[in-house]
Design an enzyme around this catalytic site. Structure first.
Site, PDB file in Angstrom:
ATOM      1  N   ASP A   8     103.556 -28.948  13.104  1.00 18.92           N
ATOM      2  CA  ASP A   8     103.463 -29.778  14.302  1.00 18.92           C
ATOM      3  C   ASP A   8     103.449 -31.240  13.851  1.00 18.92           C
ATOM      4  O   ASP A   8     103.721 -31.547  12.673  1.00 18.92           O
ATOM      5  CB  ASP A   8     102.248 -29.379  15.160  1.00 18.92           C
ATOM      6  CG  ASP A   8     100.910 -29.772  14.541  1.00 18.92           C
ATOM      7  OD1 ASP A   8     100.885 -30.266  13.393  1.00 18.92           O
ATOM      8  OD2 ASP A   8      99.877 -29.585  15.211  1.00 18.92           O
ATOM      9  N   CYS A  65      99.499 -27.613  10.257  1.00 21.06           N
ATOM     10  CA  CYS A  65      99.055 -28.414  11.397  1.00 21.06           C
ATOM     11  C   CYS A  65      97.901 -29.278  10.895  1.00 21.06           C
ATOM     12  O   CYS A  65      97.782 -29.508   9.686  1.00 21.06           O
ATOM     13  CB  CYS A  65      98.685 -27.533  12.592  1.00 21.06           C
ATOM     14  SG  CYS A  65      97.343 -26.355  12.311  1.00 21.06           S
ATOM     15  N   THR A  67      94.654 -28.672  10.892  1.00 20.17           N
ATOM     16  CA  THR A  67      93.645 -27.878  10.172  1.00 20.17           C
ATOM     17  C   THR A  67      94.206 -26.627   9.504  1.00 20.17           C
ATOM     18  O   THR A  67      93.529 -26.036   8.659  1.00 20.17           O
ATOM     19  CB  THR A  67      92.566 -27.399  11.158  1.00 20.17           C
ATOM     20  OG1 THR A  67      93.214 -26.579  12.155  1.00 20.17           O
ATOM     21  CG2 THR A  67      91.867 -28.569  11.840  1.00 20.17           C
ATOM     22  N   HIS A  98      94.922 -10.117  -2.339  1.00 19.27           N
ATOM     23  CA  HIS A  98      94.097  -9.170  -1.584  1.00 19.27           C
ATOM     24  C   HIS A  98      94.615  -8.902  -0.185  1.00 19.27           C
ATOM     25  O   HIS A  98      94.518  -7.777   0.307  1.00 19.27           O
ATOM     26  CB  HIS A  98      92.658  -9.701  -1.466  1.00 19.27           C
ATOM     27  CG  HIS A  98      91.899  -9.664  -2.749  1.00 19.27           C
ATOM     28  ND1 HIS A  98      90.525  -9.742  -2.811  1.00 19.27           N
ATOM     29  CD2 HIS A  98      92.317  -9.561  -4.039  1.00 19.27           C
ATOM     30  CE1 HIS A  98      90.125  -9.689  -4.079  1.00 19.27           C
ATOM     31  NE2 HIS A  98      91.201  -9.595  -4.837  1.00 19.27           N
ATOM     32  N   HIS A 134      93.287  -2.452  -1.972  1.00 18.05           N
ATOM     33  CA  HIS A 134      93.947  -3.522  -1.218  1.00 18.05           C
ATOM     34  C   HIS A 134      95.068  -2.969  -0.343  1.00 18.05           C
ATOM     35  O   HIS A 134      95.241  -3.403   0.806  1.00 18.05           O
ATOM     36  CB  HIS A 134      94.476  -4.594  -2.167  1.00 18.05           C
ATOM     37  CG  HIS A 134      93.386  -5.280  -2.930  1.00 18.05           C
ATOM     38  ND1 HIS A 134      92.267  -5.804  -2.318  1.00 18.05           N
ATOM     39  CD2 HIS A 134      93.217  -5.490  -4.261  1.00 18.05           C
ATOM     40  CE1 HIS A 134      91.471  -6.324  -3.234  1.00 18.05           C
ATOM     41  NE2 HIS A 134      92.015  -6.146  -4.420  1.00 18.05           N
TER      42      HIS A 134
HETATM   43  C1  RB5 Z   1      96.737 -31.498  16.801  1.00 23.45           C
HETATM   44  O1  RB5 Z   1      95.991 -32.603  17.189  1.00 23.45           O
HETATM   45  C2  RB5 Z   1      95.835 -30.423  16.185  1.00 23.45           C
HETATM   46  O2  RB5 Z   1      95.058 -29.842  17.179  1.00 23.45           O
HETATM   47  C3  RB5 Z   1      96.685 -29.388  15.482  1.00 23.45           C
HETATM   48  O3  RB5 Z   1      97.444 -30.000  14.517  1.00 23.45           O
HETATM   49  C4  RB5 Z   1      95.952 -28.285  14.757  1.00 23.45           C
HETATM   50  O4  RB5 Z   1      94.975 -28.800  13.898  1.00 23.45           O
HETATM   51  C5  RB5 Z   1      95.447 -27.171  15.540  1.00 23.45           C
HETATM   52  O5  RB5 Z   1      94.875 -26.218  15.016  1.00 23.45           O
END
Ligand code: RB5
Length: 151
Positions: A8, A65, A67, A98, A134
């Protein structure tokens, strides 16, 4: 091998870094998702990469993204996807050994590019363990896939 990369807007810059790193090492890459810093909904990129990985047992993907969490949640809705949010070499290695992860999820706002590259390199060079425990556990994940189709 073609590595399928999706991001993203939060992961766009890191996706470009990883794509260049892969191309310099002889990998073919296909990129999906954001084309810049303009807001882009991460489930759309997760679907693009996840569907392609699910369709090819030998394929590997990377989803980035902010996180890595949203990408993993979304991609794991697709039957056959095992998407793992990873944050260091050890988590990347274990996700392959695993969990037989086929998509590496990274958080561009949480780890630096060098760590992301180290995660990717480890992910690509670690084979899924064939130890019975596994295999049994991954098979149980596949059974949950089947359950998700029916409820
Ligand atoms: C975008 O602001 C953020 O929410 C997205 O990149 C991501 O971290 C979502 O899990």
């Amino acid at each position: 091998m073609t590595i399928l990369l999706g991001a993203d807007h939060a992961g766009f810059a890191l996706r470009r870094i990883l794509a260049d790193w892969l191309i310099a090492r002889g990998y073919a890459v296909a990129e999906f998702g954001a084309t810049g810093e303009t807001a882009y909904d991460y489930p759309d990129a997760a679907a693009e990469v996840g569907r392609r990985v699910a369709a090819n047992p030998d394929a590997l993907g990377v989803l980035i993204c902010g996180t890595g969490i949203g990408m993993a949640i979304a991609a794991n809705k697709i039957k056959g996807v095992r998407a793992a949010p990873c944050w260091n070499v050890e988590s990347a290695r274990l996700s392959r050994e695993h969990n037989h992860a086929n998509i590496l999820c990274l958080g561009a706002r949480l780890i630096d590019p060098d760590t992301a590259i180290a995660c990717l390199e480890t992910f690509l060079h670690t084979a899924p363990s064939q130890e019975p425990r596994h295999l049994r556990r991954v098979e149980k994940i596949s059974e949950l896939d089947a359950e998700a189709q029916t409820v």
